[in-house]
Motif scaffolding. Structure first.
Motif, mmCIF file in Angstrom:
data_model
loop_
_atom_site.group_PDB
_atom_site.id
_atom_site.type_symbol
_atom_site.label_atom_id
_atom_site.label_comp_id
_atom_site.label_asym_id
_atom_site.label_seq_id
_atom_site.Cartn_x
_atom_site.Cartn_y
_atom_site.Cartn_z
ATOM 1 N N TYR A 249 16.295 49.878 54.935
ATOM 2 C CA TYR A 249 17.519 50.615 55.730
ATOM 3 C C TYR A 249 18.398 51.112 54.541
ATOM 4 N N LEU A 250 18.550 50.775 53.480
ATOM 5 C CA LEU A 250 19.094 51.400 52.217
ATOM 6 C C LEU A 250 18.865 52.797 52.062
ATOM 7 N N PHE A 251 17.586 53.167 52.571
ATOM 8 C CA PHE A 251 17.160 54.656 52.420
ATOM 9 C C PHE A 251 17.725 55.363 53.297
ATOM 10 N N GLY A 252 18.774 54.862 53.925
ATOM 11 C CA GLY A 252 19.804 55.588 54.898
ATOM 12 C C GLY A 252 20.672 56.830 54.024
ATOM 13 N N ALA A 271 21.430 47.651 57.855
ATOM 14 C CA ALA A 271 21.161 46.917 56.631
ATOM 15 C C ALA A 271 22.073 45.676 56.307
ATOM 16 N N VAL A 272 23.687 46.054 56.775
ATOM 17 C CA VAL A 272 24.766 45.164 56.416
ATOM 18 C C VAL A 272 24.391 43.830 57.307
ATOM 19 N N GLU A 273 24.196 44.501 58.736
ATOM 20 C CA GLU A 273 23.772 43.320 59.748
ATOM 21 C C GLU A 273 22.791 42.561 59.402
ATOM 22 N N LEU A 274 21.445 43.091 58.827
ATOM 23 C CA LEU A 274 20.474 42.176 58.564
ATOM 24 C C LEU A 274 20.667 41.349 57.198
ATOM 25 N N CYS A 275 21.328 41.846 56.409
ATOM 26 C CA CYS A 275 21.788 40.856 55.221
ATOM 27 C C CYS A 275 22.836 39.942 55.683
ATOM 28 N N ASP A 276 23.666 40.058 56.770
ATOM 29 C CA ASP A 276 24.451 38.756 57.197
ATOM 30 C C ASP A 276 23.495 37.945 58.064
ATOM 31 N N ALA A 277 22.545 38.339 58.641
ATOM 32 C CA ALA A 277 21.449 37.554 59.372
ATOM 33 C C ALA A 277 20.967 36.741 58.373
ATOM 34 N N VAL A 278 20.629 37.079 56.995
ATOM 35 C CA VAL A 278 19.862 36.572 56.027
ATOM 36 C C VAL A 278 20.973 35.441 55.401
ATOM 37 N N ALA A 279 22.335 35.893 55.287
ATOM 38 C CA ALA A 279 23.330 34.830 54.813
ATOM 39 C C ALA A 279 23.232 33.424 55.573
ATOM 40 N N GLU A 280 22.881 33.853 56.878
ATOM 41 C CA GLU A 280 23.117 32.471 57.688
ATOM 42 C C GLU A 280 21.750 31.573 57.431
ATOM 43 N N SER A 292 23.322 40.838 46.109
ATOM 44 C CA SER A 292 23.540 42.005 45.616
ATOM 45 C C SER A 292 23.080 43.246 46.387
ATOM 46 N N LEU A 293 22.001 42.895 47.656
ATOM 47 C CA LEU A 293 21.558 43.988 48.621
ATOM 48 C C LEU A 293 22.734 43.990 49.500
ATOM 49 N N GLU A 294 23.438 43.144 49.884
ATOM 50 C CA GLU A 294 24.584 43.273 50.774
ATOM 51 C C GLU A 294 25.610 44.222 50.128
ATOM 52 N N GLU A 295 25.911 43.851 48.877
ATOM 53 C CA GLU A 295 26.837 44.617 48.160
ATOM 54 C C GLU A 295 26.455 46.079 48.128
ATOM 55 N N ASP A 296 25.266 46.250 47.826
ATOM 56 C CA ASP A 296 24.844 47.711 47.720
ATOM 57 C C ASP A 296 24.842 48.359 49.219
ATOM 58 N N ALA A 297 24.554 47.602 50.226
ATOM 59 C CA ALA A 297 24.776 48.227 51.604
ATOM 60 C C ALA A 297 26.018 48.564 52.065
ATOM 61 N N GLN A 298 27.020 47.666 51.637
ATOM 62 C CA GLN A 298 28.338 47.971 51.996
ATOM 63 C C GLN A 298 28.840 49.126 51.129
ATOM 64 N N ALA A 299 28.623 49.228 49.753
ATOM 65 C CA ALA A 299 28.999 50.267 48.912
ATOM 66 C C ALA A 299 28.268 51.503 49.591
ATOM 67 N N GLN A 300 27.066 51.625 49.994
ATOM 68 C CA GLN A 300 26.602 52.790 50.474
ATOM 69 C C GLN A 300 27.065 53.245 51.831
ATOM 70 N N LEU A 301 27.482 52.298 52.621
ATOM 71 C CA LEU A 301 27.998 52.688 53.985
ATOM 72 C C LEU A 301 29.539 53.216 53.470
ATOM 73 N N VAL A 302 30.101 52.599 52.714
ATOM 74 C CA VAL A 302 31.405 53.328 52.398
ATOM 75 C C VAL A 302 31.396 54.973 52.063
ATOM 76 N N LEU A 303 30.362 55.027 51.031
ATOM 77 C CA LEU A 303 30.353 56.221 50.383
ATOM 78 C C LEU A 303 29.738 57.146 51.543
ATOM 79 N N THR A 304 29.002 56.854 52.414
ATOM 80 C CA THR A 304 28.497 57.630 53.540
ATOM 81 C C THR A 304 29.686 58.019 54.346
ATOM 82 N N TYR A 305 30.620 57.097 54.822
ATOM 83 C CA TYR A 305 31.826 57.445 55.765
ATOM 84 C C TYR A 305 32.692 58.554 54.596
#
Length: 537
Positions: A249-252, A271-280, A292-305
């Motif tokens: 989903y990072l390919f968003g 991508a962020v939600e799936l990373c959170d699920a993995v964290a559990e 690192s995957l969750e950080e990348d997903a958060q960063a890309q989400l902010v950039l997209t906003y």
């Protein structure tokens, strides 16, 4: 004939019929034992003709069984239908009729006559719906390529019966046949929840994951080559085959590059939600790269906003841009560029909100000149807004504008006007000199120097002093905008003597491991520069 004989004749005829019926029926039974089925059919047919309706049931059953031996399924089914009509309370007849339809369907299926077989199996299932072996119509539907009907049939079984791994795996294979990869994946996961060692489900799931990874690699290649549309098609295939892989989903970001921001946000949120699920998951099951995957997903989400907000801003949708930037700030509060961009409150004349954002940006990045430009602009704007209401407040705001950008003639001119209204002529003249030296062409400022031309004013001794002060202020402002980083200070401090024969510059080392960890925590992601994205506010 005498009347007595006339009365006896009906009884005589009845006795003869009964006797002939018994002989015929017995002859039919003997023919069956001798495997003379055609003769048996003839005998039973004659017996049925001689037998009254209410007593024909057994003869129909006997003849139906003979027809069955001759593989005449239609005649056998017809006789059992008569038996069911005569004795509707006898369930055995209905079950036998269902079995005949089932045998007929099997034979037709073996001959490749799938439509006719499907009709026979449907009749058998209608008579005995809860008997699974009669549901052979699934094989006919599959042979006919009617996979959607097969899926509907299996889904009905799952609703009626307790769910089983085999049924979920069967439906998964059917979904696989019609390229419904995502539904196939979820059915396989359901099968493995019921039976973690189901070999068929494990095999098909592994096959799908390998195909998904292959599609991801192809998407990477296409994206590198600049074929974004093809890359998007490949990664979409990967997501369908393995929809719980957060990395896909990072390919968003491809959607973002194509300016399809809504689709990009949806993928990155997943991508962020799936990373959170993995964290559990337990630490044993948690992948090493999940953080690192969750950080990348958060960063890309902010950039997209942010990019979406820039797009909205360029189209004049300022409210939408502000909402998007607010979401971005909620996700990443330590990026000054987001607060700079959200300063587009300025476009809606929300001066205080814009000022608050610029001040927050300055706090995060104190030496950023682009923030100073914006702070100077907002203070000057607010000063003009309050000019007719409170001249002292306006003068204070013009002073702040000059503090953040001392080389703008307009700011000095505006403050000179405020001082003039408050009858502070000396201060007004100094500001007017500063504005004229910086190139102002406002004739109203020259009125503060009656009888003097512009050249006379600029060449005066006072003007030279003011000019020197302006140059000093401008130089200090430029130096303040080029800070020496802490890392550079440490390197300069560790610099060796010119006569040293060893390395000229020793490597920079942090004091201890805890300091290194602190730096890593502060900067977990190498942020793209938000400046220069087109927001002139």
């Amino acid at each position: 004939l005498t009347p007595e004989l006339k009365c006896d004749r009906p009884d005589l005829r009845g006795n003869l019929v009964i006797k002939e019926k018994a002989i015929t029926y017995q002859a039919g039974k003997e023919a069956v034992t001798q495997l003379q089925f055609e003769r048996a059919v003839s005998c039973f047919s004659k017996a049925i003709t001689l037998q009254p309706d209410q007593l024909q049931t057994q003869f129909y059953v006997e003849r139906a069984e003979v027809y069955l031996q001759l593989c005449d399924f239609n005649s056998a089914a017809l006789d059992y239908k008569h038996a069911c009509y005569l004795e509707p309370q006898t369930k055995t007849h209905f079950h036998r009729l269902a079995f005949i339809y089932y045998l007929q369907g099997q034979c037709l299926c073996d001959q490749g006559m799938f439509l006719d077989a499907l009709e026979s199996f449907a009749k058998a299932t209608e008579l005995k719906p809860n008997f699974k072996p009669y549901h052979m119509r699934l094989a006919c539907l599959t042979a006919l390529g009617r996979y959607s009907d097969c899926i509907r049939l299996v889904t009905n079984w799952l609703k009626i019966d307790p769910p089983s791994a085999d049924l979920f795996t069967l439906r998964a294979r059917l979904y696989h046949q019609i390229n419904q990869a995502a539904l196939c994946y979820y059915d396989l996961k359901a099968a493995l929840r019921l039976n973690p060692s189901c070999a068929d489900a494990l095999s098909l799931l592994e096959e799908m994951k390998e195909a998904a990874e292959c599609s991801r690699q192809q998407a990477v290649s296409k994206a590198v080559e600049g074929e974004l549309t093809n890359a998007l098609s490949k990664i979409t295939t990967a997501v369908e085959k393995n929809p719980e892989k957060a990395q896909y989903y990072l390919f968003g970001i491809i959607y973002r590059r194509l300016k399809d921001f809504i689709a990009a946000i949806e993928d990155l949120v997943l991508a962020v939600e799936l990373c959170d699920a993995v964290a559990e998951c337990s630490e044993r099951e948690k992948p090493d790269n999940s953080n690192s995957l969750e950080e990348d997903a958060q960063a890309q989400l902010v950039l997209t906003y942010n990019d979406f907000a820039v797009h909205c801003f360029s189209q004049g949708f300022y409210s939408e841009a502000i909402k998007l930037l607010t979401k971005a700030i909620h996700e990443q509060r330590d990026e000054s560029g987001l607060f700079i961009n959200r300063g587009c409150f300025l476009k809606q004349e929300e001066w205080l909100f814009a000022l608050a954002d610029y001040q927050q940006a300055e706090e995060l990045d104190p030496q950023n000149r682009s923030i100073w430009f914006r702070l100077a602009l907002i203070h000057n704007t607010m000063g003009l807004h309050s000019f007719g209401k409170n001249f002292q407040d306006a003068a204070d705001k013009f002073s702040l504008a000059i503090k953040y950008k001392p080389g703008v003639a307009q700011y000095y001119g505006n403050r000179a006007k405020a001082h003039t209204r408050m009858h502070r002529m000396e201060e007004a003249k100094l500001d007017a000199l500063s504005a004229l030296i910086l190139g102002s062409t406002n004739d109203e400022l020259l009125r503060l120097f009656p009888g003097c031309s512009l050249s006379d004013v600029i060449s005066s001794a006072t003007a030279q002093t003011v000019k020197a002060q302006l140059m000093e202020q401008t130089q200090m402002w430029k130096l303040a905008g080029r800070p020496v980083t802490e890392a550079v200070r440490k390197v300069l401090h560790q610099r060796q003597s010119l006569y040293r024969t060893g390395p000229r510059l020793s490597p920079l080392r942090l004091a201890d491991a805890s300091e290194a960890a602190l730096c890593a925590a502060k900067h977990p992601y190498a942020w793209r520069n938000f400046r220069g994205l087109g927001l002139n506010c």
